[in-house]
Scaffold this motif. Sequence first.
Motif, PDB file in Angstrom:
ATOM      1  N   ALA A 216     -15.891  -5.218   4.609  1.00  0.00           N
ATOM      2  CA  ALA A 216     -15.889  -4.808   3.204  1.00  0.00           C
ATOM      3  C   ALA A 216     -14.729  -3.856   2.921  1.00  0.00           C
ATOM      4  N   ILE A 217     -14.457  -2.960   3.874  1.00  0.00           N
ATOM      5  CA  ILE A 217     -13.348  -2.014   3.699  1.00  0.00           C
ATOM      6  C   ILE A 217     -12.013  -2.749   3.721  1.00  0.00           C
ATOM      7  N   SER A 218     -11.869  -3.714   4.633  1.00  0.00           N
ATOM      8  CA  SER A 218     -10.614  -4.475   4.687  1.00  0.00           C
ATOM      9  C   SER A 218     -10.413  -5.284   3.409  1.00  0.00           C
ATOM     10  N   LEU A 219     -11.510  -5.817   2.853  1.00  0.00           N
ATOM     11  CA  LEU A 219     -11.418  -6.525   1.572  1.00  0.00           C
ATOM     12  C   LEU A 219     -10.950  -5.579   0.476  1.00  0.00           C
ATOM     13  N   THR A 220     -11.506  -4.371   0.454  1.00  0.00           N
ATOM     14  CA  THR A 220     -11.115  -3.376  -0.546  1.00  0.00           C
ATOM     15  C   THR A 220      -9.646  -3.016  -0.424  1.00  0.00           C
ATOM     16  N   ILE A 221      -9.186  -2.813   0.807  1.00  0.00           N
ATOM     17  CA  ILE A 221      -7.767  -2.483   1.030  1.00  0.00           C
ATOM     18  C   ILE A 221      -6.879  -3.635   0.585  1.00  0.00           C
ATOM     19  N   GLY A 222      -7.307  -4.863   0.898  1.00  0.00           N
ATOM     20  CA  GLY A 222      -6.524  -6.030   0.499  1.00  0.00           C
ATOM     21  C   GLY A 222      -6.414  -6.152  -1.009  1.00  0.00           C
ATOM     22  N   ILE A 223      -7.525  -5.965  -1.706  1.00  0.00           N
ATOM     23  CA  ILE A 223      -7.504  -6.027  -3.171  1.00  0.00           C
ATOM     24  C   ILE A 223      -6.642  -4.910  -3.740  1.00  0.00           C
ATOM     25  N   ALA A 224      -6.718  -3.726  -3.130  1.00  0.00           N
ATOM     26  CA  ALA A 224      -5.888  -2.613  -3.590  1.00  0.00           C
ATOM     27  C   ALA A 224      -4.406  -2.930  -3.421  1.00  0.00           C
ATOM     28  N   LEU A 225      -4.052  -3.551  -2.297  1.00  0.00           N
ATOM     29  CA  LEU A 225      -2.646  -3.899  -2.062  1.00  0.00           C
ATOM     30  C   LEU A 225      -2.124  -4.870  -3.117  1.00  0.00           C
ATOM     31  N   GLN A 226      -2.929  -5.849  -3.469  1.00  0.00           N
ATOM     32  CA  GLN A 226      -2.469  -6.817  -4.464  1.00  0.00           C
ATOM     33  C   GLN A 226      -2.551  -6.247  -5.880  1.00  0.00           C
ATOM     34  N   ASN A 227      -3.244  -5.118  -6.053  1.00  0.00           N
ATOM     35  CA  ASN A 227      -3.298  -4.489  -7.372  1.00  0.00           C
ATOM     36  C   ASN A 227      -1.991  -3.798  -7.747  1.00  0.00           C
ATOM     37  N   PHE A 228      -1.193  -3.438  -6.752  1.00  0.00           N
ATOM     38  CA  PHE A 228       0.080  -2.774  -7.061  1.00  0.00           C
ATOM     39  C   PHE A 228       0.987  -3.683  -7.892  1.00  0.00           C
ATOM     40  N   PRO A 229       1.296  -4.905  -7.422  1.00  0.00           N
ATOM     41  CA  PRO A 229       2.112  -5.783  -8.273  1.00  0.00           C
ATOM     42  C   PRO A 229       1.424  -6.166  -9.569  1.00  0.00           C
ATOM     43  N   GLU A 230       0.097  -6.150  -9.585  1.00  0.00           N
ATOM     44  CA  GLU A 230      -0.625  -6.468 -10.817  1.00  0.00           C
ATOM     45  C   GLU A 230      -0.370  -5.413 -11.888  1.00  0.00           C
ATOM     46  N   GLY A 231      -0.464  -4.140 -11.494  1.00  0.00           N
ATOM     47  CA  GLY A 231      -0.170  -3.063 -12.430  1.00  0.00           C
ATOM     48  C   GLY A 231       1.259  -3.112 -12.916  1.00  0.00           C
ATOM     49  N   LEU A 232       2.155  -3.416 -12.002  1.00  0.00           N
ATOM     50  CA  LEU A 232       3.575  -3.541 -12.354  1.00  0.00           C
ATOM     51  C   LEU A 232       3.795  -4.710 -13.304  1.00  0.00           C
ATOM     52  N   ALA A 233       3.098  -5.820 -13.048  1.00  0.00           N
ATOM     53  CA  ALA A 233       3.285  -7.032 -13.850  1.00  0.00           C
ATOM     54  C   ALA A 233       2.837  -6.850 -15.289  1.00  0.00           C
ATOM     55  N   VAL A 234       1.894  -5.932 -15.526  1.00  0.00           N
ATOM     56  CA  VAL A 234       1.437  -5.681 -16.888  1.00  0.00           C
ATOM     57  C   VAL A 234       2.333  -4.666 -17.589  1.00  0.00           C
ATOM     58  N   SER A 235       2.624  -3.567 -16.908  1.00  0.00           N
ATOM     59  CA  SER A 235       3.337  -2.463 -17.552  1.00  0.00           C
ATOM     60  C   SER A 235       4.831  -2.715 -17.730  1.00  0.00           C
ATOM     61  N   MET A 236       5.474  -3.384 -16.762  1.00  0.00           N
ATOM     62  CA  MET A 236       6.920  -3.530 -16.812  1.00  0.00           C
ATOM     63  C   MET A 236       7.404  -4.384 -17.986  1.00  0.00           C
ATOM     64  N   PRO A 237       6.790  -5.550 -18.261  1.00  0.00           N
ATOM     65  CA  PRO A 237       7.237  -6.318 -19.436  1.00  0.00           C
ATOM     66  C   PRO A 237       7.069  -5.548 -20.745  1.00  0.00           C
ATOM     67  N   LEU A 238       5.989  -4.761 -20.852  1.00  0.00           N
ATOM     68  CA  LEU A 238       5.788  -3.961 -22.061  1.00  0.00           C
ATOM     69  C   LEU A 238       6.900  -2.931 -22.212  1.00  0.00           C
ATOM     70  N   ARG A 239       7.272  -2.305 -21.108  1.00  0.00           N
ATOM     71  CA  ARG A 239       8.355  -1.320 -21.136  1.00  0.00           C
ATOM     72  C   ARG A 239       9.689  -1.982 -21.469  1.00  0.00           C
ATOM     73  N   ALA A 240       9.922  -3.173 -20.911  1.00  0.00           N
ATOM     74  CA  ALA A 240      11.168  -3.890 -21.158  1.00  0.00           C
ATOM     75  C   ALA A 240      11.315  -4.286 -22.622  1.00  0.00           C
ATOM     76  N   HIS A 241      10.175  -4.474 -23.318  1.00  0.00           N
ATOM     77  CA  HIS A 241      10.211  -4.847 -24.733  1.00  0.00           C
ATOM     78  C   HIS A 241      10.194  -3.642 -25.669  1.00  0.00           C
ATOM     79  N   GLY A 242      10.406  -2.453 -25.103  1.00  0.00           N
ATOM     80  CA  GLY A 242      10.586  -1.279 -25.941  1.00  0.00           C
ATOM     81  C   GLY A 242       9.397  -0.355 -26.089  1.00  0.00           C
ATOM     82  N   MET A 243       8.277  -0.680 -25.456  1.00  0.00           N
ATOM     83  CA  MET A 243       7.124   0.213 -25.546  1.00  0.00           C
ATOM     84  C   MET A 243       7.406   1.494 -24.758  1.00  0.00           C
ATOM     85  N   SER A 244       6.832   2.602 -25.168  1.00  0.00           N
ATOM     86  CA  SER A 244       7.062   3.871 -24.494  1.00  0.00           C
ATOM     87  C   SER A 244       6.527   3.839 -23.065  1.00  0.00           C
ATOM     88  N   LYS A 245       7.019   4.759 -22.236  1.00  0.00           N
ATOM     89  CA  LYS A 245       6.574   4.820 -20.844  1.00  0.00           C
ATOM     90  C   LYS A 245       5.076   5.089 -20.752  1.00  0.00           C
TER      91      LYS A 245
END
Length: 276
Positions: A164-193
């Motif tokens: 269960a802990i390894s699953l949690t760590i794995g999901i956390a690792l893949q959450n990093f690009p997920e957060g980036l994938a949502v926030s970066m396009p918004l920033r690129a289109h002029g939204m504030s930081k």
Amino acid sequence: MEVPFFSVLNPLEQTLIGTFFAWSVTALGASTVFITRRVSRKLFDALLGFAAGIMLAASFFSLLLPSIIPSFQSDEAYYWVPVTIGFFLGAMVICTADIALRHLNQKNRDQNSISARTSTEAEFESKTILVLAITIHNIPEGLAVGVAFGAASLGVMGADMAAAISLTIGIALQNFPEGLAVSMPLRAHGMSKIKSFWYGQLSSTVEPVAGVIGALFVVVAQPLLPYALSFAAGAMILVVVSKVMPESQKEVNKNLSAFCFIIGFSIMMIMDLALS
């Protein structure tokens, strides 16, 4: 592998710690908007491929296997039925939600083209749809963590605390690009930081809620555990197949993305097998 700290906690406490950790990594990914306005497409595709590999391995080793092994060793003639039903239901729920969101998004676009609504109103609706879409795709991840800790607390064969802990760590690792994938396009289109970061981390706030629901479900309704485990697996795999991998294969970095997929899958497989 013994995990003394987690062993003294109940499944709900374990789930909350795990899902809040996964959320914090999403927030970390979203926080990249404070450093840069854009991320290269090559790096983005590599991260998506890596995330897809982790999610697929986690779905199989930490969810499907624990749901199959106890059923396989039972005396029931149709031991495969619960796993199959849960797997299909998980996939169908996410697929149905995707269809509904596409319809909602198309309706929003049509209204933008034929109405005299202000740009502020249109922008608010677009952001709402975006947050809804990402939230729905994060529900299986939180659910998977909760179900995994619930199964471990019940002593289900193939499911333990380390898995269960390894699953949690794995999901956390893949959450990093997920957060980036949502926030970066918004920033690129002029939204504030600040706003870009807010919407990026918001995508994972549903995980603790889904996790608690998953843990409660398997503890209270133990006979339904195979359904719950395979449901979470089906939902996660559908997200990988229909969203994450196609997005990583849009550009010219297909081989890089595929190679990173193998790396992510291998890391998650090693973590699960070594810690179990």
